[in-house]
Design a protein around this motif. Structure first.
Motif, PDB file in Angstrom:
ATOM      1  N   UNK A  90       0.816  -1.232   0.000  1.00 51.49           N
ATOM      2  CA  UNK A  90       0.000   0.000   0.000  1.00 51.49           C
ATOM      3  C   UNK A  90       0.851   1.284   0.000  1.00 51.49           C
ATOM      4  N   UNK A  91       1.926   1.230  -0.820  1.00 51.33           N
ATOM      5  CA  UNK A  91       2.810   2.401  -0.930  1.00 51.33           C
ATOM      6  C   UNK A  91       2.351   3.265  -2.100  1.00 51.33           C
ATOM      7  N   UNK A  92       2.271   4.551  -1.910  1.00 53.51           N
ATOM      8  CA  UNK A  92       1.870   5.483  -2.975  1.00 53.51           C
ATOM      9  C   UNK A  92       2.936   5.505  -4.075  1.00 53.51           C
ATOM     10  N   UNK A  93       2.457   5.539  -5.332  1.00 54.71           N
ATOM     11  CA  UNK A  93       3.370   5.509  -6.490  1.00 54.71           C
ATOM     12  C   UNK A  93       4.417   6.638  -6.406  1.00 54.71           C
ATOM     13  N   UNK A  94       4.055   7.716  -5.795  1.00 56.26           N
ATOM     14  CA  UNK A  94       4.955   8.866  -5.678  1.00 56.26           C
ATOM     15  C   UNK A  94       6.256   8.508  -4.945  1.00 56.26           C
TER      16      UNK A  94
END
Lengths: 304, 304
Positions: free
Chosen positions: B167-171
């Motif tokens: 659940x890591x943001x693509x950013x």
């Protein structure tokens, strides 16, 4: 007289073509003329003994005419050469070679003698009993000389039988070969031509590369037996010749004709052309006796 | 990493052997290492595009390692090169090249940048995003450097699925590739190693020619993947090695072993030997992974 073409293309060495270098054999001399990169390998391929080269003539300081020189000098050293080596070329050539020797801490164990040239008049730069070499001032982008190699006439040929019949003392034979009339045992003056015949005709070779069309050289090379004249371009690129201070095949032929040369050798071809035949065809429109140089070719010129 | 051997024999170019020159391809660079006479023709035979060469490294100013340089620079000019060219070599190399350009009145139309070396310590002399080049001070008759070429580690490889599951943001993906731990959408710190794997292992190449046996270089080249080390002599001429400041095959192997090199390439053979096999045999008595260089050989080194 024998000429080996080690390289005769302009600009840069390629896989199958070499830049300018020639070896002229004349009366036991072996003169190296120009020395493009790779010349020492070409000498090996031609099985020319390095030690027989005692004089190197460099026309000008563009790379395709001398970038092989420092390597050749260095190889002579590694081969423990002892004979003197004379280098003739434009002012500056000594500094180029010695700077590289200094930085490599590699001085020659043989005597290296530079003869730097800067005159714009034709000069006698080498002479011994049998050969003379003159510069041929050319017209190129940097200071450039061609070279004229001339055999000296040998002694007259003595007809020993005729001399005996004329009752000439053997002590005078040397004088006869030198062309003098001598007095015989009976006190009669004998005309030299009655007991001798003329010496072998001499041969001459002129090397002219690189240059724009320059008629001023005609008197210097008048009646030369073999003229090598650069022909970088064909007629379709005739406009490039004066711009780059080179010649076309036709211009080379015009010089040969005006100089009454025995034959014309063409070389220093631009690598833009696929075939050399057109060089010969265009030159022949002006002058009959045209031959194409190519790398690896050797010409033996019979005495006249 | 790919290495092309243009020439690997000592002393003088011959009909079938060339003096030292190599091309190393590393991360899109094409590094030319040493440049003996005839290198430009060897480059053509290898079909190496001249324009891809932007850096030339010269070990020392003996002719068999650099007499082809000025010709190559001059040919680049004739081919209307535009790209900058960087030359690394001993102090004096700039004077040698520029003197010849001056006397030929032929300056390059591209930027020629000299990096003259005079330090006796190993130095970082070139660096960009993907490669570092260091000098390797050697022990020869004149000032000499070997060169160490090292790939820099690339980015870590991201396991995109694992990153999504964490659940890591693509950013943050860029940060992950750079090795950082990041906070996910739920505010939890995620350990980088859970979602990435190490970058491709880097490769390194050390070029050591010419040199007497010199253990001081071992720390500089420690764990190098491929070591080229000169081996001018066999054991039967071991006495000549220290006198001429060269190495034997066995000494080259000893350096490889002490440096824990991945493999050893031999070269710079004296032309006195008819066969090269003995070089390999003698080196293998000391170090297992020995390969013989020869002119025209190309080595492709797989990543580890």
């Amino acid at each position: 007289m024998k000429l080996s073409i080690l390289g005769c293309y302009s600009a840069t060495p390629r896989a199958l073509t070499n830049t300018t270098s020639q070896v002229l054999e004349m009366n036991n001399h072996m003169f190296l003329i120009d020395c493009g990169e790779g010349t020492q390998v070409q000498l090996r391929k031609h099985k020319i003994k390095f030690n027989r080269i005692k004089h190197i003539f460099i026309s000008h300081l563009h790379g395709d005419h001398f970038f092989g020189l420092v390597g050749l000098i260095s190889t002579f050293r590694l081969l423990t050469r002892e004979a003197d080596l004379h280098i003739y070329g434009p002012k500056g050539i000594k500094e180029i070679v010695t700077l590289q020797m200094k930085l490599a801490d590699s001085w020659t164990n043989y005597k290296l003698i530079f003869h730097e040239l800067s005159s714009n008049e034709s000069q006698l730069i080498f002479e011994d009993d049998s050969v003379e070499v003159y510069t041929i001032p050319l017209d190129h982008r940097v200071y450039t000389n061609g070279y004229l190699f001339k055999e000296k006439p040998g002694e007259r040929k003595l007809d020993v039988k005729a001399a005996e019949q004329a009752n000439i003392n053997v002590a005078y034979y040397r004088k006869l070969k030198q062309g003098f009339d001598v007095v015989n045992e009976d006190g009669v003056l004998i005309d030299n031509e009655k007991v001798t015949s003329p010496p072998e005709p001499t041969m001459s070779y002129a090397f002219c590369s690189d240059t724009a069309y320059k008629e001023d050289i005609v008197p210097i090379i008048k009646n030369v037996d073999v003229l090598y004249h650069e022909s970088t371009f064909l007629e379709k690129h005739a406009d490039l010749a004066p711009k780059t201070k080179h010649s076309t095949a036709k211009q080379a032929a015009t010089i040969a004709k005006k100089a009454n040369a025995g034959m014309l050798l063409l070389g220093h071809y631009s690598t833009r052309y696929d075939s050399l035949e057109a060089f010969k065809e265009e030159a022949r429109e002006v002058f009959e006796f045209v031959t194409l140089c190519d790398d690896g070719k050797t010409f033996e010129f019979p005495s006249k």
